[in-house]
Write a protein that holds these residues in place. Structure first.
Motif, PDB file in Angstrom:
ATOM      1  N   LEU A  32      83.213 131.332  94.012  1.00  0.00           N
ATOM      2  CA  LEU A  32      82.204 130.293  93.077  1.00  0.00           C
ATOM      3  C   LEU A  32      81.438 129.745  94.159  1.00  0.00           C
ATOM      4  O   LEU A  32      80.231 129.737  93.844  1.00  0.00           O
ATOM      5  CB  LEU A  32      83.183 129.476  92.536  1.00  0.00           C
ATOM      6  N   GLY A  36      79.078 133.015  93.329  1.00  0.00           N
ATOM      7  CA  GLY A  36      78.820 132.201  92.030  1.00  0.00           C
ATOM      8  C   GLY A  36      77.444 131.308  92.368  1.00  0.00           C
ATOM      9  O   GLY A  36      76.887 131.143  91.184  1.00  0.00           O
ATOM     10  N   ARG A  39      74.155 133.508  92.308  1.00  0.00           N
ATOM     11  CA  ARG A  39      73.891 134.047  91.133  1.00  0.00           C
ATOM     12  C   ARG A  39      73.615 133.077  89.853  1.00  0.00           C
ATOM     13  O   ARG A  39      73.250 133.459  88.904  1.00  0.00           O
ATOM     14  CB  ARG A  39      75.111 135.191  90.677  1.00  0.00           C
ATOM     15  N   LEU A  41      75.686 130.935  88.818  1.00  0.00           N
ATOM     16  CA  LEU A  41      76.599 130.434  87.810  1.00  0.00           C
ATOM     17  C   LEU A  41      77.283 129.069  88.317  1.00  0.00           C
ATOM     18  O   LEU A  41      77.914 128.479  87.436  1.00  0.00           O
ATOM     19  CB  LEU A  41      77.850 131.391  88.036  1.00  0.00           C
ATOM     20  N   ALA A  78      81.639 131.216  84.457  1.00  0.00           N
ATOM     21  CA  ALA A  78      81.966 131.991  85.802  1.00  0.00           C
ATOM     22  C   ALA A  78      83.435 132.015  85.785  1.00  0.00           C
ATOM     23  O   ALA A  78      84.143 132.295  86.734  1.00  0.00           O
ATOM     24  CB  ALA A  78      81.396 130.998  86.707  1.00  0.00           C
ATOM     25  N   ARG A 103      76.836 137.549  83.940  1.00  0.00           N
ATOM     26  CA  ARG A 103      78.038 136.699  84.030  1.00  0.00           C
ATOM     27  C   ARG A 103      79.187 137.858  84.004  1.00  0.00           C
ATOM     28  O   ARG A 103      80.283 137.568  84.777  1.00  0.00           O
ATOM     29  CB  ARG A 103      78.333 135.720  82.992  1.00  0.00           C
ATOM     30  N   PHE A 106      79.711 139.494  87.317  1.00  0.00           N
ATOM     31  CA  PHE A 106      80.537 138.495  88.334  1.00  0.00           C
ATOM     32  C   PHE A 106      82.022 138.486  87.914  1.00  0.00           C
ATOM     33  O   PHE A 106      82.823 138.868  88.843  1.00  0.00           O
ATOM     34  CB  PHE A 106      79.912 137.124  88.309  1.00  0.00           C
ATOM     35  N   LEU A 107      82.256 138.333  86.713  1.00  0.00           N
ATOM     36  CA  LEU A 107      83.504 138.315  86.246  1.00  0.00           C
ATOM     37  C   LEU A 107      84.284 139.611  86.551  1.00  0.00           C
ATOM     38  O   LEU A 107      85.556 139.332  86.892  1.00  0.00           O
ATOM     39  CB  LEU A 107      83.695 137.940  84.586  1.00  0.00           C
TER      40      LEU A 107
END
Length: 224
Positions: A32, A36, A39, A41, A78, A103, A106-107
């Motif tokens: 994160l 995170g 990006r 988030l 996130a 998102r 990323f996940l």
């Protein structure tokens, strides 16, 4: 993103409350704080508060979730609280529900890096998911309670739980949403304060029991 991320030492409270998940929670915190943030988030100002304001705040939600539950985290962003729940509760099966591609990308990477075999990424809006499919539906800072209930309650099996993480507006939102909750078939609703004796800022959660009968009643104001 690389195959692994650095494991910072988690705060002592994390080691105390979630010893088996502490290392992977620290890895997620690092994700994160780096990817995170890059990006968009997680805001840069949130990085120093990741543990207190985000990770621990989400982790205590697991206290309300029955064992072996299927969970949909609607608007997970996130991965909060969905990834945290999957980390601290390996008995859960968690669907990370998010409509935005950047998102979900990323996940998917986070699930892979953290080796989360009990979490799946679902790129969709809540309205697009099959009805009555989950034991528990969670959310955090997604929408006002009335609107959120219209999205989340239909996803719960009868007798299932909708758990909405809220702030200081929880009482007001619940008061203004009771009629709508009853019309949606909610049977019971309750405001919980989690982590009162452990966290600097306890987590406020509105729990709603899904059912067929129209009508509801409030049972108390505080949970554990």
């Amino acid at each position: 993103m690389t195959d692994s991320v650095s494991r910072e030492t988690p705060p002592p409270l994390v080691e105390e409350l979630f010893p088996r998940a502490a290392v992977r929670l620290a890895a997620y915190a690092e994700l994160l704080a780096t990817e995170g943030t890059l990006r968009g988030l997680i805001g840069p100002r949130e990085v120093p508060r990741l543990w207190d304001r985000h990770l621990l705040n989400c982790a205590v939600l697991e206290r309300l979730i029955p064992e072996e539950s299927s969970v949909a985290d609607v608007g997970t962003g996130a991965g909060l609280p969905g990834i945290v729940l999957a980390l601290v509760r390996p008995d859960l099966q968690v669907a990370l529900v998010e409509p935005l591609l950047r998102r979900t990308t990323f996940l998917e990477e986070a699930v892979d890096v953290l080796a989360l075999d009990n979490a799946t990424v679902v790129r969709a809006r809540a309205e697009e998911l099959p009805r009555a499919s989950y034991d528990v539906v969670t959310s955090r800072a997604v929408a006002p309670l009335g609107k959120l209930a219209r999205w989340c309650l239909p996803l719960c099996v009868e007798g299932g739980l909708m758990l909405a993480m809220k702030g200081s507006s929880a009482e007001e939102e619940l008061d203004s949403s009771e009629r709508e909750l009853a019309s949606l078939g909610a049977e019971l609703w309750h405001i919980h304060q989690l982590g009162v004796d452990e966290l600097a800022q306890p987590t406020t959660v509105v729990s709603i029991v899904a059912g067929r009968a129209a009508g509801g009643s409030r049972h108390g104001r505080r949970g554990r």
